[in-house]
Design an enzyme around this catalytic site. Structure first.
Site, PDB file in Angstrom:
ATOM      1  N   LYS A 167       0.897  -1.293   0.126  1.00 24.43           N
ATOM      2  CA  LYS A 167       0.157   0.154   0.021  1.00 24.43           C
ATOM      3  C   LYS A 167       0.897   1.098   0.000  1.00 24.43           C
ATOM      4  O   LYS A 167       1.696   1.236   0.661  1.00 24.43           O
ATOM      5  CB  LYS A 167      -0.821   0.136   1.152  1.00 24.43           C
ATOM      6  CG  LYS A 167      -1.826   1.309   1.443  1.00 24.43           C
ATOM      7  CD  LYS A 167      -2.370   1.547   2.669  1.00 24.43           C
ATOM      8  CE  LYS A 167      -3.641   0.494   2.985  1.00 24.43           C
ATOM      9  NZ  LYS A 167      -4.304   0.835   4.221  1.00 24.43           N
ATOM     10  N   ASP A 198      -3.612   4.407  -0.465  1.00 26.48           N
ATOM     11  CA  ASP A 198      -4.605   5.008   0.564  1.00 26.48           C
ATOM     12  C   ASP A 198      -4.630   6.451   0.527  1.00 26.48           C
ATOM     13  O   ASP A 198      -3.345   7.110   0.715  1.00 26.48           O
ATOM     14  CB  ASP A 198      -4.188   4.294   1.939  1.00 26.48           C
ATOM     15  CG  ASP A 198      -5.111   4.970   3.115  1.00 26.48           C
ATOM     16  OD1 ASP A 198      -6.058   5.305   2.947  1.00 26.48           O
ATOM     17  OD2 ASP A 198      -4.702   4.484   4.202  1.00 26.48           O
ATOM     18  N   GLU A 224      -8.079   3.248  -1.392  1.00 24.63           N
ATOM     19  CA  GLU A 224      -8.708   3.342  -0.075  1.00 24.63           C
ATOM     20  C   GLU A 224      -8.949   5.000   0.339  1.00 24.63           C
ATOM     21  O   GLU A 224      -8.331   5.597   0.345  1.00 24.63           O
ATOM     22  CB  GLU A 224      -7.642   3.043   0.990  1.00 24.63           C
ATOM     23  CG  GLU A 224      -8.284   2.841   2.269  1.00 24.63           C
ATOM     24  CD  GLU A 224      -7.220   2.336   3.304  1.00 24.63           C
ATOM     25  OE1 GLU A 224      -7.430   2.417   4.476  1.00 24.63           O
ATOM     26  OE2 GLU A 224      -6.429   1.440   2.838  1.00 24.63           O
TER      27      GLU A 224
END
Length: 373
Positions: A167, A198, A224
């Site tokens: 991520k 994210d 995200e």
């Protein structure tokens, strides 16, 4: 036979060093601060719990200091004398007494489960219905902010078989700069790894429309929380048009939020976090809502230490499917911890013990060393 009761709850704030600064859109962590809870029962059994925030009030509504103060002054006194094995009654008492405070309640529920597991000789996962797996695949966050450094870090972790899900924390930089950063990393890693991003709510809807198209078209697997949690209409519109799945994280501040998001069609993936739902049992209620609505699941983290990480893991072991894996790497970000048994990471997975309770014992020397005076 006399049923054991709750005798005492003790909270400690613990500051632990990290391997590097951890850069988020809203904050850069230089260390991790945990609230450790020790729950002692009349039969001599002790349960442990943890409440940890990412960046304190920069991220959410509870700070370590506030968590400790509210447990000490309000939540703990309400539990003294209650049956230690009746977790449902204890948590209902807290929900009646105090609104919100999900981080604090999560630590308490974890400690109650840990104590009951030790008392019965069962791992927490068995108290939550029974595990259907023994390990969980774990993602790693590349958060240095430097493209070359992040690529080198990912290559090393692939080589040693620790992570293959990555991520990237973005949103603080100009949009085009962030997109170049992400796509450069994806090009280098190719099909050897999953790359997700994210945004921590930092884009407006217009930025998110363009960015999600670019990211989805270039092999980014998941986006995200790209826009503000309060923009429910925007989340619905974005979820309908983005080629990459949209995951709700900050949007889920409660089990009730999960139901509202599912009903609106505002996300195709839910991030599960015990701290934001109020404990391991509570997070499974969010998971049940998602499963009923056909929404995929991801095991999220507040970057907890070993106690909070294994509390989450025991809950996630019971889920039928975790389509997007988990992010339970918090202990790996720390250079020191306060438990005797370090969580076991190998072959891209966290392996969860089947010993009673959480399967952890506090290291008294380390706890004393790092506890805030």
């Amino acid at each position: 036979m006399t049923r054991p009761t709750i005798d005492r709850l003790e909270t400690l704030i613990v500051d632990l060093p990290t391997i590097r600064p951890h850069k988020l859109a809203m904050h850069t962590m230089q260390r991790q601060t945990l609230v450790i809870l020790r729950l002692r029962c009349s039969d001599g059994v002790e349960g442990i719990g943890e409440a940890t925030t990412i960046g304190g009030l920069a991220y959410g509504y509870e700070s370590p200091e506030g968590i400790k103060a509210n447990i000490d002054a309000h939540l703990a006194p309400a539990l003294i004398g209650l049956p230690a094995g009746n977790i449902n009654a204890a948590m209902l008492r807290l929900d009646t007494l105090a609104k919100g405070n999900t981080f604090a309640k999560s630590a308490i529920e974890t400690a109650l489960l840990d104590a009951q597991g030790k008392r019965l000789g069962l791992p927490v996962s068995e108290l939550l219905g029974g595990r259907v797996r023994d390990s969980l695949e774990v993602a790693w966050t590349l958060a240095s902010g430097d493209t070359a450094r992040d690529i080198a870090e990912a290559e090393h972790l692939l080589e040693i078989r620790r992570h293959r899900l990555f991520k990237l924390k973005i949103g603080a930089n100009p949009l085009e700069q962030d997109l170049r950063h992400v796509l450069a990393i994806k090009r280098e890693l190719g099909e050897r790894a999953s790359v997700r991003v994210d945004v921590n709510q930092y884009w407006d809807e217009s930025q998110a429309i363009r960015a999600c198209q670019v990211l989805g078209d270039n092999g980014i697997d998941l986006v995200e929380q790209p826009i503000a949690r309060i923009n429910r209409g925007g989340q619905v519109r974005l979820n309908q048009r983005s080629p990459a799945p949209i995951m709700a994280d900050e949007s889920i501040e409660s089990v009730e939020d999960a139901f509202s998001l599912a009903a609106a069609g505002a996300a195709s993936v839910f991030a599960l976090k015990i701290a934001k739902n109020g404990g391991p049992r509570a997070v499974l209620r969010t998971a049940q809502i998602a499963e009923a609505a056909g929404i995929a699941l991801y095991g999220g983290t507040m970057l907890e230490g070993a106690v909070g990480t294994l509390a989450s893991a025991h809950a996630f072991l019971t889920l039928r499917q975790l389509t997007w894996g988990t992010e339970l790497f918090g202990p790996l970000l720390l250079t020191e911890d306060i438990v005797r048994e370090a969580p076991v990471y190998r072959d891209f997975h966290l392996h969860v013990p089947a010993t009673p309770g959480l399967g952890l014992t506090l290291d008294e020397a380390q706890l004393s060393r790092f506890a805030r005076r």
